[in-house]
Motif scaffolding. Sequence first.
Motif, short mmCIF file in Angstrom:
data_model
loop_
_atom_site.label_atom_id
_atom_site.label_comp_id
_atom_site.label_asym_id
_atom_site.label_seq_id
_atom_site.Cartn_x
_atom_site.Cartn_y
_atom_site.Cartn_z
N MET A 195 0.84 -1.20 0.00
CA MET A 195 0.00 0.00 0.00
C MET A 195 0.88 1.25 0.00
N ILE A 196 0.53 2.22 -0.84
CA ILE A 196 1.31 3.45 -0.93
C ILE A 196 0.92 4.39 0.20
N MET A 197 1.89 4.88 0.91
CA MET A 197 1.62 5.78 2.03
C MET A 197 1.24 7.16 1.52
N THR A 198 0.25 7.76 2.17
CA THR A 198 -0.26 9.05 1.70
C THR A 198 0.73 10.18 1.93
N ASN A 199 1.67 10.00 2.87
CA ASN A 199 2.61 11.08 3.15
C ASN A 199 3.94 10.89 2.43
N SER A 200 4.03 9.91 1.54
CA SER A 200 5.27 9.66 0.83
C SER A 200 5.39 10.56 -0.39
N GLY A 201 6.64 10.79 -0.83
CA GLY A 201 6.86 11.58 -2.03
C GLY A 201 6.83 10.69 -3.26
N ASP A 202 7.11 11.30 -4.42
CA ASP A 202 7.07 10.55 -5.67
C ASP A 202 8.06 9.39 -5.65
N PHE A 203 9.26 9.61 -5.12
CA PHE A 203 10.25 8.55 -5.08
C PHE A 203 9.75 7.37 -4.26
N GLY A 204 9.23 7.64 -3.09
CA GLY A 204 8.71 6.58 -2.23
C GLY A 204 7.57 5.83 -2.88
N ARG A 205 6.69 6.55 -3.57
CA ARG A 205 5.57 5.90 -4.25
C ARG A 205 6.08 4.97 -5.36
N ARG A 206 7.11 5.40 -6.09
CA ARG A 206 7.64 4.55 -7.16
C ARG A 206 8.32 3.30 -6.61
N VAL A 207 9.01 3.44 -5.49
CA VAL A 207 9.62 2.27 -4.86
C VAL A 207 8.52 1.28 -4.46
N THR A 208 7.47 1.76 -3.83
CA THR A 208 6.37 0.90 -3.42
C THR A 208 5.69 0.26 -4.61
N TYR A 209 5.49 1.04 -5.66
CA TYR A 209 4.84 0.51 -6.87
C TYR A 209 5.64 -0.67 -7.44
N HIS A 210 6.94 -0.48 -7.61
CA HIS A 210 7.76 -1.54 -8.20
C HIS A 210 7.89 -2.73 -7.26
N ARG A 211 7.92 -2.48 -5.97
CA ARG A 211 7.98 -3.59 -5.02
C ARG A 211 6.72 -4.43 -5.11
N ASP A 212 5.56 -3.76 -5.18
CA ASP A 212 4.29 -4.48 -5.33
C ASP A 212 4.22 -5.20 -6.67
N ARG A 213 4.75 -4.55 -7.72
CA ARG A 213 4.74 -5.16 -9.05
C ARG A 213 5.49 -6.49 -9.05
N LEU A 214 6.58 -6.56 -8.30
CA LEU A 214 7.38 -7.78 -8.23
C LEU A 214 6.90 -8.74 -7.15
N GLY A 215 5.91 -8.30 -6.37
CA GLY A 215 5.40 -9.15 -5.30
C GLY A 215 6.37 -9.33 -4.15
N LEU A 216 7.16 -8.29 -3.88
CA LEU A 216 8.17 -8.37 -2.82
C LEU A 216 7.66 -7.76 -1.52
N THR A 217 8.07 -8.33 -0.41
CA THR A 217 7.84 -7.70 0.88
C THR A 217 8.95 -6.68 1.13
N VAL A 218 8.78 -5.86 2.15
CA VAL A 218 9.83 -4.91 2.52
C VAL A 218 11.12 -5.66 2.86
N ASP A 219 11.00 -6.75 3.59
CA ASP A 219 12.18 -7.53 3.98
C ASP A 219 12.89 -8.10 2.74
N GLN A 220 12.13 -8.58 1.78
CA GLN A 220 12.74 -9.15 0.58
C GLN A 220 13.45 -8.09 -0.25
#
Length: 220
Positions: free
Chosen positions: A1-26
Amino acid sequence: MIMTNSGDFGRRVTYHRDRLGLTVDQLAERADMSPGYVTYLEGHLGIPDRNTVTRLATALETTPQDLLGGGRDRPPGPGAGPDEPVMEVLDPEECLRLVAPGGIGRIAFNGSHGPTVLPVNYRLHEGAVLFRTSRGGPMDQDLRTGLEGVDIMIGFQVDRIDEVRKEGWSVLIQGPAHHVPEDEVAKLADAGVTPWAGGERHLYIRVVPHQVTGRRVHGL
């Protein structure tokens, strides 16, 4: 889930992580970072140093430019393709598997001003492509034959390009564009078709695949 207080960079990191099906730990393990730092980056408004951006881009199978938003206004795939490209023909089952998650595709039809291609948000629902448009709008009118029980044949296309790996795939679905009657719309409430364009788009169009073809390009 994309955090509402994140910037564009943070949103893109989250997007690509979700796209690959990765957890934060992975992702943290891939990028050789601590999970807490990855979480911080996804929720932070700033941009880290170049080395961190490069490591994250590599771990997320994308480019530093993409994570920084540098290519957001250019068409995908401007660079050279693979050194030894291979064209693979996809069977219908694989094509439907690729488009099954839904997202954005393009419909092609002969409109009132000639050949027309338009993007739509879609879902694959009970084996058919489903999207929404404005009732009485230009697309609605262009996709009607004026004859009861006769639908217009259209093309529906989805593709995915991986610029880092220099590979991609494209799927073409051809079939009749059926206007879903109002008394059947309630059955589609769970389809989850939400047009990005917003507005009053209550007309559902269903495309039952008559022909499904696709191809994939990759290197040796």
